[in-house]
Design an enzyme around this catalytic site. Structure first.
Site, PDB file in Angstrom:
ATOM      1  N   PRO A   2       8.309 -31.700 -28.529  1.00 58.05           N
ATOM      2  CA  PRO A   2       7.237 -32.455 -29.150  1.00 58.05           C
ATOM      3  C   PRO A   2       7.519 -32.755 -30.602  1.00 58.05           C
ATOM      4  O   PRO A   2       8.079 -31.950 -31.321  1.00 58.05           O
ATOM      5  CB  PRO A   2       6.063 -31.486 -29.073  1.00 58.05           C
ATOM      6  CG  PRO A   2       6.695 -30.142 -29.025  1.00 58.05           C
ATOM      7  CD  PRO A   2       8.125 -30.270 -28.756  1.00 58.05           C
ATOM      8  N   GLU A   3       7.091 -33.922 -31.015  1.00 59.93           N
ATOM      9  CA  GLU A   3       7.101 -34.257 -32.425  1.00 59.93           C
ATOM     10  C   GLU A   3       5.652 -34.203 -32.885  1.00 59.93           C
ATOM     11  O   GLU A   3       4.770 -33.763 -32.141  1.00 59.93           O
ATOM     12  CB  GLU A   3       7.734 -35.640 -32.621  1.00 59.93           C
ATOM     13  CG  GLU A   3       9.148 -35.684 -32.024  1.00 59.93           C
ATOM     14  CD  GLU A   3       9.870 -37.005 -32.216  1.00 59.93           C
ATOM     15  OE1 GLU A   3       9.652 -37.656 -33.248  1.00 59.93           O
ATOM     16  OE2 GLU A   3      10.642 -37.388 -31.339  1.00 59.93           O
TER      17      GLU A   3
END
Length: 271
Positions: A2-3
């Site tokens: 995830p960013e």
DNA sequence: ATGGGCACCTGGCTGC
DNA sequence: TGCAGCCAGGTGCCCA
């Protein structure tokens, strides 16, 4: 995996579900993720209420009555709220058993994730202390990136992924933002003009914001806290599109490696 | 101080 | 079908 947008999506999904809930038990089934998990944490955490769910960079922060839990999803981490009684599956490493017969369960096949229980200010922890500013902080000066790129010879893509410079941008959104700003990812950071740097920061902000609104990008395993996928994937312009036509000029999207990470760009649109 | 490379892990896909 | 090799959304550390 995830960013920033994926972590923020998770935070927003979780917030209304867990605020005010009491943690009954912290169960760790692996000795360590990125760092060792301390058996003593359970005694500290058990009985405490969750007061808030925050985020700093790609870290989720559960603010408790006497401390906080800091969670990083690494590359493959998934956090879901389940009904109690569901048997743990492979790589279900951590359970936060809550009241009302529910469980916050952390699954992370690659174990690059991280959990910390801190009774001191989490922002003073060495891992959080060195982080750069939040890109979506409206107080961030629009020429911040211009200043940060001066005398830096690294490729601009590597610089915007450097969490000490600017947090939240990972490998997907770095390629996407550089495409949106028409900047070649290989350019030395210091070669950006002031206008280019201002434009790039604006594009980073715009793309992160759009991705949050779309509920993040689902490639393989990202899911919301409710298990639904994110919808930003359909909006990706270059990431993962090697050999496909640029949606802007029709030229084939190219892939190369920068800082050991796959990088996608259009050599006609980006200079 | 900066930048490059590696390490930490598992799983899924590709191509032989 | 089997298997080696490569790739994957992150980040801290070591070394030149």
């Amino acid at each position: 995996m995830p960013e920033l947008p994926e972590v923020e999506t998770l935070r927003r999904g979780l917030e209304p579900l867990v605020i005010g809930r009491r943690i009954e038990e912290l169960i760790c089934r692996v000795p360590k993720l990125r760092q060792p998990l301390e058996p003593a944490w359970n005694a500290g955490v058990a009985g405490q209420k969750i007061l808030a769910v925050g985020r700093r960079a790609k870290y989720l922060l559960f603010e408790l009555e006497r401390g906080s839990l800091v969670l990083h999803l690494g590359m493959s981490g998934v956090l879901r709220l389940l009904n109690a009684g569901i048997e743990p599956q492979k790589h279900d490493h951590i359970d936060l058993r809550l009241d009302q017969n529910q469980v916050l369960r952390f699954n992370d096949s690659r174990r690059f994730g991280l959990l910390l229980y801190l009774e001191t200010n989490p922002f003073d922890h060495p891992l959080l202390k060195k982080l750069g500013p939040e890109p979506l902080d409206f107080l961030l000066p629009c020429d911040y990136l211009f200043t940060a790129t001066r005398h830096r010879r690294v490729a601009i893509k590597n610089l915007i992924m450097n969490q000490q410079i600017l947090v939240g941008v990972g490998n997907i959104y770095a390629s996407e933002a550089l495409f949106a700003a028409s900047i070649d990812p290989r350019r030395p950071a210091e070669s950006l003009t002031k206008n280019e740097a201002i434009h790039l920061l604006a594009q980073i902000q715009k793309i992160l914001q759009q991705a949050i609104e779309a509920g993040g990008t689902t490639l393989k395993d990202f899911r919301h806290s409710d298990g639904k996928p994110g919808y930003f994937r359909q909006q990706l312009q270059v990431y993962g599109r090697r050999g496909e036509k640029c949606r802007c000029c029709g030229q084939k999207i190219q892939q190369l490696v920068l800082g050991q990470r796959s990088t996608y760009f259009c050599s006609r649109c980006q200079h």
